[in-house]
Design an enzyme around this catalytic site. Structure first.
Site, PDB file in Angstrom:
ATOM      1  N   SER A   1      -6.337   4.540  -4.566  1.00  0.00           N
ATOM      2  CA  SER A   1      -6.574   5.523  -4.105  1.00  0.00           C
ATOM      3  C   SER A   1      -8.222   6.271  -4.239  1.00  0.00           C
ATOM      4  O   SER A   1      -7.383   7.432  -5.426  1.00  0.00           O
ATOM      5  CB  SER A   1      -6.069   6.008  -2.634  1.00  0.00           C
ATOM      6  OG  SER A   1      -7.724   6.632  -1.426  1.00  0.00           O
TER       7      SER A   1
ATOM      8  N   TYR B   1      -0.833  10.594   2.386  1.00  0.00           N
ATOM      9  CA  TYR B   1      -1.010   9.252   1.513  1.00  0.00           C
ATOM     10  C   TYR B   1      -1.802   9.344   0.890  1.00  0.00           C
ATOM     11  O   TYR B   1      -1.514   8.986  -0.707  1.00  0.00           O
ATOM     12  CB  TYR B   1      -2.214   9.030   2.667  1.00  0.00           C
ATOM     13  CG  TYR B   1      -3.134   7.455   2.032  1.00  0.00           C
ATOM     14  CD1 TYR B   1      -2.512   6.773   2.226  1.00  0.00           C
ATOM     15  CD2 TYR B   1      -4.453   7.943   1.125  1.00  0.00           C
ATOM     16  CE1 TYR B   1      -3.529   5.214   1.834  1.00  0.00           C
ATOM     17  CE2 TYR B   1      -4.873   6.593   1.074  1.00  0.00           C
ATOM     18  CZ  TYR B   1      -4.434   5.615   0.862  1.00  0.00           C
ATOM     19  OH  TYR B   1      -5.461   4.458   0.650  1.00  0.00           O
TER      20      TYR B   1
END
Ligand code: NAP
Length: 245
Positions: free
Chosen positions: A137, A150
């Site tokens: 990501s 995350y």
């Protein structure tokens, strides 16, 4: 060619499964709980003349990788995996003051531990010249304090990519991370379409001025999976549409 895509029932993984099937791969993909969504992906691939099988696999649990490979072997006996895409992942929206140990353990178990052991237990099935693609990501390199755990999982995944690439290079196996930016999937459904400001704000983060579509990511995966990408390994490929330039 056979590909295994984790989390292929929805979102980015679905687009990857469908694209690799169009490119001629027999695609095994996993889902956690959403059997109807998985069945729909299989039906769509079959309707286009492709080959696909859906495997139920809850990741983030102990022995998840062994169970996944047992399901793979049962569905495709004796098959090897030319392309492994570690895509399944979960978000975790909490800043450092709100993060619980349970949140932390869960997001690391699904996003980091599962890919580690899927590769460990799958290495003998990946032939020389194979491909491992880890879906990371943009959050690994852009500060998002509200998703600190995350982002940390994806940074860990990128370091996994780096080390695996060094170890597997002599076998001609390439290992790369692919880092999407904000992409229009169920993961963002809770906020992205809440109002026009949310969507335009998200679009403005990318130099290319829009939110990503799952196919934007899948097309780059198809390149990394192809022979054209044989000389790229150990890298994080940015797929954010130019976020944070
Ligand atoms: P999504 O729409 O929420 O789909 C998640 C997929 O993963 C589904 O197939 C789901 O299966 C499966 N899954 C979820 N939890 C699982 C678990 N515990 N065990 C096994 N499978 C599980 O997600 P997405 O947006 O496509 O994201 C895919 C990947 O891209 C993730 O690694 C995510 O971190 C990364 N990413 C996404 C974005 C974004 O903006 N969307 C941005 C950057 C990176 P079921 O259908 O059975 O639930």
């Amino acid at each position: 060619m056979t590909a295994l895509v984790t989390g292929g029932s929805r979102g980015i993984g679905r687009a990857i499964a469908e694209r690799l099937a169009r490119d001629g791969a027999t695609v095994a993909f996993t889902y956690a709980t959403n059997r109807p969504a998985a069945d729909a992906v299989v039906a769509r691939i079959h309707a286009e003349g492709g080959q696909a099988v859906a495997l139920q696999a809850e990741l983030g649990t102990h022995n998840d990788a062994e169970q996944l490979w047992a399901a793979f072997d049962a569905a495709l006996p004796g098959a090897h995996v030319d392309v492994l895409v570690n895509n399944a992942g979960i978000s975790c929206y909490a800043d450092i003051s709100a993060l619980t140990e349970e949140d932390f353990d869960r997001v690391f178990a699904v996003n980091v531990r599962a890919p580690f052991f899927i590769v460990q237990h799958g290495l003998a099935r990946i032939p020389d010249g194979g491909r491992i693609i880890n879906i990371s990501s943009g959050a690994a390199r852009l500060a998002l304090p509200g998703a600190i755990a995350y982002g940390s999982t994806k940074a860990a995944l990128d370091t996994f990519t780096l080390n695996l690439a060094a170890q597997l290079g002599p076998r001609g196996i390439t290992v790369n991370s692919l880092a999407p930016g904000i992409t229009d999937t169920d993961m963002n459904a809770g906020w992205l379409h809440r109002d026009s400001e949310a969507e335009s704000g998200a679009a403005a983060l990318a130099a290319l001025g829009r939110v990503g579509a799952p196919a934007d990511i899948a097309d780059i995966v198809a390149f990394l999976a192809s022979d054209d990408a044989r000389w790229m390994t150990g890298r994080v490929v940015d797929a954010t549409g130019g976020a944070g330039l």
